[in-house]
Design a protein around this motif. Structure first.
Motif, PDB file in Angstrom:
ATOM      1  N   UNK A   1       0.837  -1.205   0.000  1.00 11.98           N
ATOM      2  CA  UNK A   1       0.000   0.000   0.000  1.00 11.98           C
ATOM      3  C   UNK A   1       0.868   1.250   0.000  1.00 11.98           C
ATOM      4  N   UNK A   2       1.969   1.184   0.750  1.00 12.97           N
ATOM      5  CA  UNK A   2       2.876   2.332   0.793  1.00 12.97           C
ATOM      6  C   UNK A   2       3.365   2.657  -0.625  1.00 12.97           C
ATOM      7  N   UNK A   3       3.777   1.632  -1.353  1.00 10.35           N
ATOM      8  CA  UNK A   3       4.243   1.843  -2.731  1.00 10.35           C
ATOM      9  C   UNK A   3       3.110   2.302  -3.652  1.00 10.35           C
ATOM     10  N   UNK A   4       1.910   1.800  -3.358  1.00 14.89           N
ATOM     11  CA  UNK A   4       0.750   2.239  -4.150  1.00 14.89           C
ATOM     12  C   UNK A   4       0.629   3.765  -4.078  1.00 14.89           C
ATOM     13  N   UNK A   5       0.817   4.314  -2.856  1.00 11.88           N
ATOM     14  CA  UNK A   5       0.687   5.769  -2.704  1.00 11.88           C
ATOM     15  C   UNK A   5       1.906   6.512  -3.262  1.00 11.88           C
ATOM     16  N   UNK A   6       2.934   5.783  -3.615  1.00  9.72           N
ATOM     17  CA  UNK A   6       4.087   6.383  -4.326  1.00  9.72           C
ATOM     18  C   UNK A   6       3.987   6.078  -5.821  1.00  9.72           C
ATOM     19  N   UNK A   7       2.814   5.612  -6.255  1.00 12.65           N
ATOM     20  CA  UNK A   7       2.551   5.277  -7.671  1.00 12.65           C
ATOM     21  C   UNK A   7       3.520   4.224  -8.212  1.00 12.65           C
ATOM     22  N   UNK A   8       4.113   3.421  -7.354  1.00 11.72           N
ATOM     23  CA  UNK A   8       5.104   2.423  -7.781  1.00 11.72           C
ATOM     24  C   UNK A   8       6.191   3.070  -8.641  1.00 11.72           C
ATOM     25  N   UNK A   9       6.478   4.327  -8.325  1.00 10.69           N
ATOM     26  CA  UNK A   9       7.516   5.076  -9.052  1.00 10.69           C
ATOM     27  C   UNK A   9       8.876   4.693  -8.459  1.00 10.69           C
ATOM     28  N   UNK A  10       9.762   4.167  -9.299  1.00 12.45           N
ATOM     29  CA  UNK A  10      11.017   3.606  -8.801  1.00 12.45           C
ATOM     30  C   UNK A  10      11.823   4.616  -7.992  1.00 12.45           C
ATOM     31  N   UNK A  11      11.910   5.848  -8.502  1.00 12.15           N
ATOM     32  CA  UNK A  11      12.721   6.842  -7.782  1.00 12.15           C
ATOM     33  C   UNK A  11      12.143   7.135  -6.411  1.00 12.15           C
ATOM     34  N   UNK A  12      10.819   7.259  -6.387  1.00 10.70           N
ATOM     35  CA  UNK A  12      10.175   7.567  -5.104  1.00 10.70           C
ATOM     36  C   UNK A  12      10.263   6.396  -4.145  1.00 10.70           C
ATOM     37  N   UNK A  13      10.117   5.176  -4.673  1.00  8.70           N
ATOM     38  CA  UNK A  13      10.216   4.003  -3.783  1.00  8.70           C
ATOM     39  C   UNK A  13      11.617   3.900  -3.198  1.00  8.70           C
ATOM     40  N   UNK A  14      12.625   4.249  -4.030  1.00  9.91           N
ATOM     41  CA  UNK A  14      14.004   4.183  -3.537  1.00  9.91           C
ATOM     42  C   UNK A  14      14.230   5.213  -2.424  1.00  9.91           C
ATOM     43  N   UNK A  15      13.568   6.353  -2.539  1.00 10.33           N
ATOM     44  CA  UNK A  15      13.762   7.417  -1.534  1.00 10.33           C
ATOM     45  C   UNK A  15      12.855   7.238  -0.328  1.00 10.33           C
ATOM     46  N   UNK A  16      11.575   6.885  -0.608  1.00 13.45           N
ATOM     47  CA  UNK A  16      10.585   6.959   0.478  1.00 13.45           C
ATOM     48  C   UNK A  16       9.894   5.637   0.784  1.00 13.45           C
ATOM     49  N   UNK A  17      10.250   4.575   0.058  1.00  3.00           N
ATOM     50  CA  UNK A  17       9.557   3.306   0.254  1.00  3.00           C
ATOM     51  C   UNK A  17       9.938   2.669   1.587  1.00  3.00           C
ATOM     52  N   UNK A  18       9.200   1.635   1.985  1.00  4.10           N
ATOM     53  CA  UNK A  18       9.509   0.956   3.250  1.00  4.10           C
ATOM     54  C   UNK A  18      10.491  -0.191   3.009  1.00  4.10           C
ATOM     55  N   UNK A  19      10.417  -0.786   1.834  1.00  5.78           N
ATOM     56  CA  UNK A  19      11.167  -2.009   1.560  1.00  5.78           C
ATOM     57  C   UNK A  19      12.068  -1.761   0.347  1.00  5.78           C
ATOM     58  N   UNK A  20      13.368  -1.883   0.534  1.00  3.97           N
ATOM     59  CA  UNK A  20      14.317  -1.684  -0.569  1.00  3.97           C
ATOM     60  C   UNK A  20      15.505  -2.607  -0.300  1.00  3.97           C
ATOM     61  N   UNK A  21      15.465  -3.777  -0.901  1.00  2.00           N
ATOM     62  CA  UNK A  21      16.476  -4.802  -0.607  1.00  2.00           C
ATOM     63  C   UNK A  21      17.241  -5.152  -1.876  1.00  2.00           C
TER      64      UNK A  21
END
Ligand code: GLC
Length: 412
Positions: free
Chosen positions: A199-219
């Motif tokens: 859901x967190x990524x959903x609210x970041x539009x699954x945008x790679x740059x945003x997920x890398x900066x603000x996502x919860x999971x980045x492994x």
């Protein structure tokens, strides 16, 4: 045809899905094998690739169709979705679970890029260069996507933004980034672990740059990256077959992936660990830790150390190896648990990689021993989703697609 191959052929008939539908606004045919009729009726990326590898022995043409159906799902930017729901959503329960990462019939996550390995195996069986010309552009676009959009810190290691993308949903190595604090999480904690980052990524539009900066999971996952390295080598070999000069680029890029795994994920305890977003190692011993033994350039002393851990009965060598989690980890649980998958039992697809890695590096006897035990597991207990590593009891979905990889192991 062996008895096992005959049974696999029956499974492929039973799990076959064929039809015509609209995908992303285009009317198109589909033809694939679902991993399991009840629980997994859709088309998954790495499952379909494994199915095609087995089909190369049974019905290569159908294997080609499986891959070409998969490539129809590819996004413009190169991502191949983890799963495509060709026949739509099957239940309300499913809908509530997949909503944050499902868009129409397709999904916003990916999965280990096994598809290039499937194309290579089909090509080796058929010699069909037209098939290569049809599929290689898609394979290159996927590899390029992973090397760019999925490597935000430019260290040559691909990031995954959800545990589902590794294919090993609830592997204890991901407990820290997924926010799991119990050793044996219950249903609610599992749902939170899987749905919260989605859901967190959903609210970041699954945008790679945003997920890398603000996502919860980045492994930066060891297994995913090892498979990515192998896939790039496969792409390079296949490009050479059609005399395409880009072949060298993919060997080079595979080399960079391998070097990064060896440099950043090796631990003095003799195993490899995935990296959390702050580049610290997630030091839970899982089957992922052994995956670098499939790499072309793994140094001999690291390889020997991995083999030592693999064959240690206290860690990865029960009666039916390889358990998803080392036996001496507190999180290890060998029993059936359809809520929280990948917390202890043995699965056939990691074994397939490990056996091929052992063979490649000359551990012939060990490879034969693991092949024998893997075949016994399947012959005695059927094509199951996963198995008890001590007793061999089959768990989860019955008539599970990738358990037929046993046929490929038998053929080799
Ligand atoms: C489970 C597995 C995943 C697989 C999917 C379909 O979610 O963890 O690896 O692709 O089922 O079989």
């Amino acid at each position: 045809m062996s008895d096992l191959a005959a049974k696999a052929t029956e499974l492929f008939e039973k799990n076959r899905k064929k039809g015509t539908t609209t995908l992303n606004g285009v009317t198109t045919d589909y033809y694939y094998t679902c991993p399991g009729i009840e629980r997994y009726p859709h088309q998954w990326l790495w499952d379909s690739s494994f199915h095609a590898i087995v089909l190369s022995h049974i019905d290569p043409e159908r294997g080609q169709e499986e891959i070409e159906t998969l490539l129809k799902t590819q996004r413009e930017d190169g991502l191949i979705p983890i799963c495509t729901l060709w026949e739509g959503i099957t239940s309300l329960r499913e809908y509530t679970f997949i909503a944050p990462y499902t868009r129409g019939k397709t999904q916003t996550m990916t999965q280990p890029p096994v598809v290039a390995l499937a194309v290579e195996q089909l090509y080796r069986k058929t010699g069909d260069k037209d098939f290569l010309r049809r599929t290689l552009p898609g394979l290159m676009r996927l590899a390029d996507y992973l090397n760019t959009k999925r490597d935000p810190d430019g260290d040559h290691l691909v990031s995954v933004f959800h545990a589902f993308e590794t294919g090993m949903d609830m592997l204890p190595a991901y407990d820290r980034p997924a926010g799991v604090t119990s050793t044996h999480p219950d249903g609610e904690e599992t749902i939170m672990a899987l749905l919260r980052p989605a859901w967190h990524n959903h609210f970041l539009d699954w945008d790679e740059e945003r997920m890398a900066k603000e996502g919860l999971f980045d492994v930066e996952d060891v297994m995913f990256n090892c498979i990515h390295a192998q896939s790039q080598h496969a792409i390079a070999r296949l490009l050479k077959e059609i005399e395409d000069p880009r072949s060298e680029d993919y060997h080079k890029s595979a080399g960079l992936t391998e070097e990064a795994i060896i440099t950043h994920c090796w631990n003095p305890d003799g195993l490899f660990y995935s990296l959390d977003r702050d580049n610290t190692q997630l030091t839970v011993k899982t089957v992922t830790s052994l995956f670098p033994l499939i790499l072309d350039s793994i140094p001999k002393e690291m390889l020997d150390s991995l083999v030592e851990h693999l064959t240690d009965p206290e860690e990865f060598w029960p009666e039916y190896p390889v358990p998803a989690v080392a036996i001496d980890e507190p999180t290890f649980d060998p029993e059936e648990n359809n809520n929280a998958l990948w917390r202890g039992p043995t699965w056939i697809s990691p074994n397939w990689f490990i056996i091929n890695g052992l063979k490649k590096h000359g551990y012939t006897d060990l490879a034969s021993d693991l092949t024998r035990r893997t075949l016994e597991l399947v012959e005695k207990n059927g094509f199951r989703e996963y198995y008890n590593p001590f007793t061999g009891e089959g768990y989860g979905q019955k008539d599970f697609g990738w358990a037929t990889l046993a046929v490929d192991l038998q053929e080799e």
